[in-house]
Design a protein around this motif. Structure first.
Motif, short mmCIF file in Angstrom:
data_model
loop_
_atom_site.label_atom_id
_atom_site.label_comp_id
_atom_site.label_asym_id
_atom_site.label_seq_id
_atom_site.Cartn_x
_atom_site.Cartn_y
_atom_site.Cartn_z
N GLN A 224 -3.17 1.08 -26.59
CA GLN A 224 -4.46 1.63 -26.18
C GLN A 224 -5.59 1.09 -27.04
O GLN A 224 -6.66 0.73 -26.53
N GLN A 225 -5.37 0.98 -28.35
CA GLN A 225 -6.38 0.41 -29.24
C GLN A 225 -6.63 -1.06 -28.94
O GLN A 225 -7.77 -1.54 -29.00
N LYS A 226 -5.56 -1.78 -28.60
CA LYS A 226 -5.71 -3.19 -28.24
C LYS A 226 -6.54 -3.34 -26.97
O LYS A 226 -7.42 -4.21 -26.89
N GLU A 227 -6.28 -2.49 -25.97
CA GLU A 227 -7.05 -2.54 -24.74
C GLU A 227 -8.52 -2.21 -24.99
O GLU A 227 -9.42 -2.83 -24.41
N GLN A 228 -8.77 -1.24 -25.88
CA GLN A 228 -10.16 -0.89 -26.20
C GLN A 228 -10.85 -2.04 -26.91
O GLN A 228 -12.04 -2.32 -26.66
N GLN A 229 -10.13 -2.73 -27.81
CA GLN A 229 -10.69 -3.89 -28.51
C GLN A 229 -11.04 -5.00 -27.53
O GLN A 229 -12.13 -5.59 -27.60
N GLU A 230 -10.14 -5.27 -26.61
CA GLU A 230 -10.40 -6.32 -25.61
C GLU A 230 -11.57 -5.93 -24.72
O GLU A 230 -12.43 -6.77 -24.40
N LEU A 232 -14.06 -4.00 -25.50
CA LEU A 232 -15.31 -4.09 -26.27
C LEU A 232 -15.78 -5.53 -26.39
O LEU A 232 -16.97 -5.83 -26.20
N LEU A 233 -14.86 -6.46 -26.70
CA LEU A 233 -15.24 -7.85 -26.82
C LEU A 233 -15.75 -8.42 -25.49
O LEU A 233 -16.75 -9.15 -25.45
N LYS A 234 -15.08 -8.07 -24.41
CA LYS A 234 -15.47 -8.60 -23.10
C LYS A 234 -16.77 -7.99 -22.59
O LYS A 234 -17.41 -8.54 -21.69
N SER A 235 -17.14 -6.83 -23.16
CA SER A 235 -18.39 -6.21 -22.72
C SER A 235 -19.61 -6.80 -23.41
O SER A 235 -20.73 -6.70 -22.89
N VAL A 236 -19.43 -7.43 -24.60
CA VAL A 236 -20.58 -7.99 -25.32
C VAL A 236 -20.55 -9.51 -25.39
O VAL A 236 -21.53 -10.13 -25.80
N LEU A 237 -19.43 -10.13 -25.01
CA LEU A 237 -19.31 -11.58 -25.04
C LEU A 237 -18.94 -12.10 -23.65
O LEU A 237 -18.33 -11.37 -22.86
N PRO A 238 -19.30 -13.34 -23.36
CA PRO A 238 -18.83 -13.94 -22.10
C PRO A 238 -17.31 -13.94 -22.03
O PRO A 238 -16.63 -13.99 -23.07
N HIS A 239 -16.79 -13.89 -20.83
CA HIS A 239 -15.36 -13.70 -20.64
C HIS A 239 -14.55 -14.84 -21.29
O HIS A 239 -13.52 -14.57 -21.94
N TYR A 240 -15.01 -16.08 -21.15
CA TYR A 240 -14.22 -17.20 -21.68
C TYR A 240 -14.21 -17.18 -23.20
O TYR A 240 -13.22 -17.56 -23.84
N ILE A 241 -15.31 -16.76 -23.84
CA ILE A 241 -15.35 -16.68 -25.30
C ILE A 241 -14.47 -15.53 -25.80
O ILE A 241 -13.71 -15.67 -26.76
N ALA A 242 -14.56 -14.38 -25.13
CA ALA A 242 -13.75 -13.23 -25.52
C ALA A 242 -12.27 -13.54 -25.39
O ALA A 242 -11.45 -13.19 -26.26
N LEU A 246 -9.69 -13.61 -28.57
CA LEU A 246 -8.51 -12.74 -28.60
C LEU A 246 -7.23 -13.54 -28.77
O LEU A 246 -6.31 -13.14 -29.48
N LYS A 247 -7.18 -14.69 -28.11
CA LYS A 247 -6.00 -15.55 -28.23
C LYS A 247 -5.83 -16.03 -29.66
O LYS A 247 -4.72 -16.05 -30.21
N ASP A 248 -6.94 -16.43 -30.32
CA ASP A 248 -6.87 -16.88 -31.70
C ASP A 248 -6.49 -15.74 -32.64
O ASP A 248 -5.77 -15.94 -33.63
N ILE A 249 -6.99 -14.55 -32.36
CA ILE A 249 -6.66 -13.39 -33.21
C ILE A 249 -5.16 -13.10 -33.14
O ILE A 249 -4.50 -12.87 -34.15
N LEU A 250 -4.61 -13.12 -31.91
CA LEU A 250 -3.17 -12.87 -31.75
C LEU A 250 -2.34 -13.95 -32.43
O LEU A 250 -1.31 -13.68 -33.04
N THR A 251 -2.81 -15.22 -32.35
CA THR A 251 -2.09 -16.31 -32.99
C THR A 251 -2.12 -16.16 -34.51
O THR A 251 -1.11 -16.37 -35.20
N SER A 252 -3.26 -15.77 -35.05
CA SER A 252 -3.38 -15.58 -36.49
C SER A 252 -2.53 -14.42 -36.97
O SER A 252 -1.90 -14.49 -38.03
#
Length: 323
Positions: A224-230, A232-242, A246-252
């Protein structure tokens, strides 16, 4: 989390739960765990009944009335076995009734054995091993509550002691009292052993249930926290950047040897040929904000920005909102 598991262990020893909802979930879990044992016990009963039938036809074919009872036990076992295998969605109440029925079938076979014993060979200790077996099975394999198992165990001991004492009174009149006292001691010991095993298994089942429930609850909260984070990012950033971030965060996160702060060194840039910047201000915002509650203000701003987002989505324009 440590507090949650601590309460779970305490509840396991006190045989209590925090609320009725958790208690109901545990009851469903407990009965599902015991379902396989019930099926195995029915198979054993059916095999025993079938052996009785074979022995009846292979010998002198006496005890006709008792063999009718054995046939009844055999067919009831087959019917119950087929029903349990085909329908695994029995309620707790139905499975309790099935367990009591299995206990009755075992008792019928026990008293059939007592009945076919020749009258001049009957003693107060007849088939005590089978009584102990049924008692222990009641405590360990049947999905029954503690009060049910204790009542059934003591009732079987009382009825068996009464029946064998009446049937064997003529043969062992001198030693009847001593033998009955010995029987009672064996009954008490078997019930105490079954009670102890039932208590330990109950603690183990409850502890496993509470720890598994805590683990599943933590996983759901993390999702649930992961979905909220995603969101939030998609609401303030363009979809391709978000999506890329997120992909880089998961990889890190998956690479433990890489420091976490390295994920912020990457700059997410994409060239756009046509870009428009919209500056929007609300006239009299300070006065309006002072005249409404925080909830009303958030609702107004959310409605306003929602209209901008809806227009951008309608025109298929990627947006980056700075609020």
């Amino acid at each position: 989390q440590s507090g949650h598991y601590g309460r779970g262990r305490a509840d396991g020893f006190k045989s209590k739960f925090e609320n009725e909802e958790i208690k109901l979930l545990y009851s469903q879990y407990f009965f599902k765990q015991k379902m396989e044992m019930v099926i195995q016990l029915l198979i054993v009963l059916a095999i025993n009944s079938f052996i009785f039938i074979i022995l009846y036809f292979a010998n002198s074919k006496e005890w006709m009335q008792l063999m009718v009872l054995v046939l009844v036990v055999f067919f009831i076992c087959i019917i119950m076995l087929v029903e349990l295998i085909n329908n695994r969605s029995y309620s707790n109440r139905h499975l309790t009734l099935v367990s009591i029925g299995i206990w009755l079938l075992q008792c019928l076979l026990l008293f059939v054995l007592i009945g076919i014993t020749p009258a001049d060979q009957r003693t107060p200790s007849d088939h005590m091993a089978l009584v102990v077996f049924i008692t222990f099975v009641t405590y360990t394999m049947l999905p029954l509550s503690l009060i049910h198992t204790v009542v059934l165990g003591l009732f079987l001991a009382f009825v068996h002691a009464l029946v064998v004492s009446l049937l064997a009174q003529r043969n062992t009149e001198k030693h009847l009292a001593r033998q009955l006292i010995s029987n009672i001691l064996v009954y008490i010991c078997s019930n105490l052993c079954g009670l102890y095993h039932h208590h330990l298994s109950e603690i183990a089942h409850r502890r496993t249930f509470l720890e598994t429930r805590g683990y599943v609850k933590n996983q759901l909260e993390l999702c649930q926290q992961k979905e909220q984070q995603e969101s939030l990012l998609k609401s303030v950033l363009p979809h391709y950047i978000a999506t890329e971030m997120l992909k880089d965060i998961l990889t890190s996160n998956g690479m433990r040897e890489q420091p976490m702060n390295l994920q912020f060194h990457k700059i997410y840039i994409k060239k756009h040929d046509d870009v428009s910047i919209l500056f929007a201000d609300i006239v009299g915002f300070t006065k309006m904000a002072s005249g409404c509650t925080a909830q009303e203000l958030v609702k107004i701003l959310n409605t306003l920005f929602g209209r901008f987002d809806a227009l951008a989505k309608k025109k298929k324009v990627p947006t980056a909102t700075l609020r």
